[in-house]
Motif scaffolding. Structure first.
Motif, short mmCIF file in Angstrom:
data_model
loop_
_atom_site.label_atom_id
_atom_site.label_comp_id
_atom_site.label_asym_id
_atom_site.label_seq_id
_atom_site.Cartn_x
_atom_site.Cartn_y
_atom_site.Cartn_z
N LYS A 198 -0.76 5.15 40.05
CA LYS A 198 0.11 4.22 40.76
C LYS A 198 1.36 3.91 39.93
O LYS A 198 2.47 3.83 40.45
N LEU A 199 1.16 3.77 38.62
CA LEU A 199 2.31 3.52 37.74
C LEU A 199 3.23 4.74 37.69
O LEU A 199 4.46 4.60 37.67
N GLY A 200 2.63 5.95 37.68
CA GLY A 200 3.43 7.18 37.69
C GLY A 200 4.27 7.25 38.95
O GLY A 200 5.46 7.57 38.92
N LEU A 201 3.64 6.91 40.09
CA LEU A 201 4.35 6.91 41.37
C LEU A 201 5.49 5.90 41.34
O LEU A 201 6.60 6.18 41.80
N LEU A 202 5.22 4.73 40.76
CA LEU A 202 6.24 3.69 40.65
C LEU A 202 7.46 4.23 39.90
O LEU A 202 8.60 4.05 40.31
N GLY A 203 7.20 4.94 38.77
CA GLY A 203 8.29 5.52 37.99
C GLY A 203 9.12 6.49 38.83
O GLY A 203 10.35 6.45 38.82
N ARG A 204 8.41 7.33 39.58
CA ARG A 204 9.10 8.32 40.42
C ARG A 204 9.97 7.62 41.47
O ARG A 204 11.14 7.94 41.66
N VAL A 205 9.37 6.63 42.16
CA VAL A 205 10.09 5.97 43.25
C VAL A 205 11.27 5.17 42.71
O VAL A 205 12.36 5.17 43.29
N LEU A 206 11.09 4.51 41.56
CA LEU A 206 12.21 3.75 40.99
C LEU A 206 13.35 4.68 40.60
O LEU A 206 14.52 4.29 40.65
N GLY A 207 13.01 5.93 40.27
CA GLY A 207 14.04 6.92 39.95
C GLY A 207 14.95 7.23 41.13
O GLY A 207 16.05 7.74 40.96
N SER A 208 14.51 6.89 42.35
CA SER A 208 15.31 7.16 43.54
C SER A 208 16.24 6.01 43.87
O SER A 208 16.98 6.06 44.86
N LEU A 209 16.22 4.96 43.05
CA LEU A 209 16.99 3.74 43.35
C LEU A 209 18.47 4.04 43.58
O LEU A 209 19.09 4.78 42.82
N GLU A 210 19.00 3.48 44.64
CA GLU A 210 20.45 3.62 44.88
C GLU A 210 20.99 2.31 45.43
O GLU A 210 20.27 1.53 46.06
N LEU A 211 22.26 2.08 45.15
CA LEU A 211 22.92 0.87 45.64
C LEU A 211 23.92 1.24 46.71
O LEU A 211 24.50 2.33 46.67
N ALA A 212 24.09 0.36 47.69
CA ALA A 212 25.07 0.58 48.76
C ALA A 212 25.77 -0.74 49.04
O ALA A 212 25.40 -1.78 48.46
N ALA A 213 26.76 -0.69 49.89
CA ALA A 213 27.50 -1.89 50.30
C ALA A 213 27.98 -2.70 49.09
O ALA A 213 27.81 -3.92 49.04
N GLY A 214 28.55 -2.01 48.13
CA GLY A 214 29.09 -2.70 46.95
C GLY A 214 28.05 -3.44 46.14
O GLY A 214 28.33 -4.49 45.57
#
Ligand SMILES: [Mn+2]
Length: 316
Positions: A198-214
Motif C-alpha cells: 500500500k505504501l509502494g502504491l502511495l509512492g507511485r500515485v503521489l508521483g502522478s501529482l499535478e497542479l492546475a488552475a494556477g
C-alpha cells in the motif's frame, strides 16, 4: 421518522444494503441497523455488492454479510448511505423485489427514491440517522451496535477533521465511548492497517501529482497497471485524495482512477468554496458539497481537460 419506526416495529423480514465500494459509514450504518433489528427478534440480512474492506472486517456483524441473494421473501428493503438505490450496484434488483423500500441517507443529491425516505444532509453520517432511529424505537444501544455507529461517524467526519463534525456527531460518538467503544483500539484497526504494498502504491500515485488552475486544483492519477504492479485493489486508494488536498493554496483536489479502458472514476474534494457535488452531478455522479464523485468516459487527457475546465470555471 415515525412511519419508518412503525415499519421497523410491525414488519419482520428486512433486506439491508449500502453502496458499492463501501466505507465506514456505509458498513457501520447497515450493520448497526441489522444488529438492532435482530435484537428486536426480526430477520435482518445485509446484502452487499462488494466485500467489506479489510480494515473494517473487525466490525461486529461483518461475518453475517452476504453477497448473493438468498431467495428469502423479504418484506422491506432498506438502502443506507446511497444518494440513489442504483448506488447499491449489482444487488439492486433484489432490493426492488421487496414490496416496500426505505431510504436512509445524508447525501444532498439524494433523489428520494423509495416508499419511505429519511434524508438529512445536515447529518454528518448516515450512522447518525440510524442512531436517531434506534433512540426513537426506544432500543438500548449495546457495544456491538455502538462500535458500528462510532466507526460510521469517525470515518465520515474524517476523524472529526471535517466541517461536518457537528455537536451531534461528537455527542453520539461520546455516548458510544461511554457504552464501551475504545477509541484507540478502533483507530488502530481502521487507520493503522498499512502494508508495504500500500505504501509502494502511495509512492507511485503521489508521483502522478499535478497542479492546475494556477495551483488551486491538485490531482493524482491511478492507472489499472499501478494497482496490478502492487497487487492492490481500489480499496487501497482510500484516503489518497487527502494528499493533494493538503497542499497549501489548493481549493479542490481530484483523484482520477482508470476503471476500464476509456473510463475514469473521478473523486473530488473541496476545501469549501467550490460545491463539487454540482460538478459531479453535471457529469452524472453525485455526493456532498465538499466530497463528490462521478465516472467519466474518455482518455485520461480528455477526462482531465474536462474536469479541470469545470473546476476552473467553478473557482471563486
Ligand atoms: Mn455517509
Amino acid at each position: 421518522m415515525e412511519a419508518i419506526c412503525r415499519l421497523f416495529r410491525e414488519k419482520n423480514r428486512f433486506l439491508i444494503a449500502c453502496h458499492a465500494n463501501p466505507e465506514g459509514d456505509a458498513i457501520g450504518s447497515e450493520l448497526a441497523l441489522a444488529l438492532a433489528l435482530r435484537k428486536m427478534g426480526k430477520t435482518a440480512t445485509v446484502l452487499n455488492s462488494d466485500p467489506v474492506p479489510e480494515n473494517l472486517a473487525f466490525l461486529p456483524g461483518t461475518d453475517t454479510v452476504i453477497f448473493d441473494a438468498d431467495g428469502f421473501p423479504y418484506e422491506v428493503a432498506v438502502v443506507v448511505d446511497c444518494g440513489s438505490p442504483e448506488r447499491t450496484g449489482r444487488v439492486q434488483d433484489e432490493l426492488w423485489k421487496c414490496p416496500i423500500m426505505v431510504n436512509i441517507d445524508h447525501h444532498s443529491t439524494n433523489d428520494a427514491q423509495g416508499d419511505y425516505c429519511l434524508v438529512d444532509p445536515e447529518a454528518a453520517a448516515t450512522g447518525i440517522l440510524v442512531h436517531r432511529i434506534l433512540i426513537t424505537l426506544g432500543l438500548a444501544v449495546d457495544r456491538d451496535i455502538a462500535v458500528n455507529i462510532y466507526v460510521a461517524i469517525l470515518t465520515d467526519t474524517g476523524s472529526f477533521h471535517y466541517s461536518n463534525s457537528s455537536p451531534e456527531a461528537y455527542y453520539i460518538a461520546g455516548d458510544m465511548v461511554r457504552i464501551g467503544v475504545d477509541p484507540w483500539e478502533v483507530a488502530e484497526k481502521v487507520y493503522e492497517t498499512q502494508t508495504a504494498g500500500k505504501l509502494g502504491l502511495l509512492g507511485r500515485v503521489l508521483g502522478s501529482l499535478e497542479l492546475a488552475a494556477g495551483g488551486r486544483v491538485a490531482a493524482v492519477t491511478t492507472l489499472k497497471r499501478d494497482l496490478r504492479d502492487f497487487s492492490a485493489t481500489k480499496d487501497h486508494l482510500e484516503g489518497i485524495i487527502n494528499y493533494p488536498r493538503s497542499i497549501a493554496g489548493v481549493e479542490v483536489a481530484a483523484a482520477f482512477r482508470e476503471e476500464d479502458p476509456g473510463e475514469f472514476r473521478v473523486s473530488l474534494r473541496s476545501k469549501g468554496r467550490v460545491d463539487v457535488s454540482a460538478i459531479a452531478s453535471a457529469l452524472g455522479g453525485g455526493g456532498h458539497h465538499n466530497a463528490a464523485g462521478c465516472t467519466v468516459p474518455g482518455s485520461l487527457d480528455e477526462v482531465r481537460k474536462r474536469v479541470f475546465g469545470m473546476l476552473e470555471a467553478a473557482l471563486p
